[in-house]
Scaffold this active site. Structure first.
Site, mmCIF file in Angstrom:
data_model
loop_
_atom_site.group_PDB
_atom_site.id
_atom_site.type_symbol
_atom_site.label_atom_id
_atom_site.label_comp_id
_atom_site.label_asym_id
_atom_site.label_seq_id
_atom_site.Cartn_x
_atom_site.Cartn_y
_atom_site.Cartn_z
ATOM 1 C CG ASP A 52 -5.492 -2.054 11.429
ATOM 2 O OD1 ASP A 52 -6.009 -1.582 10.329
ATOM 3 O OD2 ASP A 52 -4.822 -3.009 11.544
ATOM 4 C CE1 TYR A 110 3.440 -0.329 10.316
ATOM 5 C CE2 TYR A 110 4.502 -1.706 8.689
ATOM 6 C CZ TYR A 110 3.393 -0.719 8.892
ATOM 7 O OH TYR A 110 2.527 -0.598 8.111
#
EC number: 5.4.99.12
Length: 244
Positions: A52, A110
C-alpha cells in the site's frame, strides 16, 4: 523469449503503493516505464504481491518476459540508472518461463517497526510508527504467540479486503526491543489486506495495557474487526523477503 526475475528495494513514502493505478505514481509504473525505455518495447511486470501507499520493501519480487538478449547485469544496472533514488533493483536473475512470482511464493516475511521514545525522531519518522509511552515487550511477546498457526484472520483485515478466504497460516510472530525501536517480525504463508498492520496495532495496544495478551484467541474466533486493534500506520511496515 526469457523471463527475468527482479529483487526490488524501495522507500514507499512518495508513492501510491506498488500496483499501477489511475491516480498517483506507483513503483510498478516507474519500473515498467524504465524497462520500456531500456528495451524499446512495452513491458508488463508480474509481482509477488502489492504494498500500500507508504509501505516499504527490501525484497519485493517481480518478473517480466522479453526477447532481448542483454546480460543480466545490464537489467539491474540499466534500471538503477533510470529509476529515482528511492527505488533500486538489488538483483536480476533468469527464471523459468513458467515462474509465477505470486502463485509460486511459499511464504513472506514482513517487519513492522515502532519507534518507542518520548521524543520523536526526524530520521525515523518515514520508517516507523512513533509511540511515546513505554511498551511492555513481554506482554506483546505473549500476545504474539497466539497468532502463530492456522487461523481465520477475518478480524485482522481491512473492511475492503476482497480475499475469498480469510484463513491464513503464520509460522512465526516475534517482538523484540532494539534500542528505542520495537521490531515486530511476521512470517507467514499469505496475508490479507492490512493484516500485518492490524496485528501490529493490536500488539501495540497490548503493550500499552489497553488489551490483555490472552484476548487474542478470542479476537481470532470472533471475526470482529471492530474488536481488534487499530490499523498501524503504513510507514512502519516493510516487506523483507519473499520465499520460494
Amino acid at each position: 523469449m526469457r523471463q527475468i526475475k527482479l529483487i526490488i528495494e524501495y522507500d514507499g513514502t512518495n508513492y501510491s503503493g506498488w500496483q499501477v493505478q489511475p491516480n498517483g505514481i506507483t513503483i510498478q509504473q516507474l519500473i515498467e516505464a524504465s524497462l520500456a525505455t531500456m528495451l524499446g518495447e512495452p513491458v508488463k511486470l508480474h509481482s509477488s504481491g502489492r504494498t500500500d501507499a507508504g509501505v516499504h520493501a527490501l525484497g519485493m519480487v517481480a518478473a517480466f518476459k522479453t526477447g532481448k538478449l542483454l546480460p543480466l547485469r545490464a537489467f539491474s544496472d540499466g534500471l538503477n540508472a533510470l529509476l529515482p533514488n528511492d527505488i533500486a533493483i538489488r538483483d536480476a536473475v533468469e527464471a523459468p518461463l513458467s515462474f509465477n512470482p505470486r502463485a509460486d511464493a511459499k511464504s513472506k516475511h514482513y517487519r513492522y517497526t515502532i519507534y518507542n521514545a518520548v521524543r520523536r525522531s526526524p530520521l525515523a519518522r518515514l520508517s516507523s510508527w512513533h509511540l511515546r509511552g513505554a511498551l511492555d515487550i513481554e506482554r506483546m511477546q505473549a500476545a504474539a504467540s497466539h497468532f502463530v498457526g492456522e487461523h481465520d484472520f477475518a478480524a485482522f483485515r481491512a473492511s475492503n479486503c476482497a480475499a475469498k478466504t480469510t484463513v491464513r497460516r503464520l509460522f512465526s510472530v516475534s517482538v523484540a526491543k532494539d534500542g528505542e525501536s520495537v521490531i515486530i517480525d511476521v512470517h507467514g504463508s499469505g496475508f490479507l489486506k492490512n493484516m500485518v498492520r492490524i496485528i501490529a496495532g493490536t500488539l501495540a495496544e497490548v503493550g500499552q495495557g489497553k488489551k490483555n495478551p490472552d484476548a487474542v484467541p478470542g479476537l481470532l474466533v470472533s471475526g470482529d474487526r471492530a474488536a481488534s486493534g487499530i490499523t498501524a500506520p503504513p510507514q512502519g511496515l516493510c516487506l523483507v523477503e519473499v520465499f520460494y
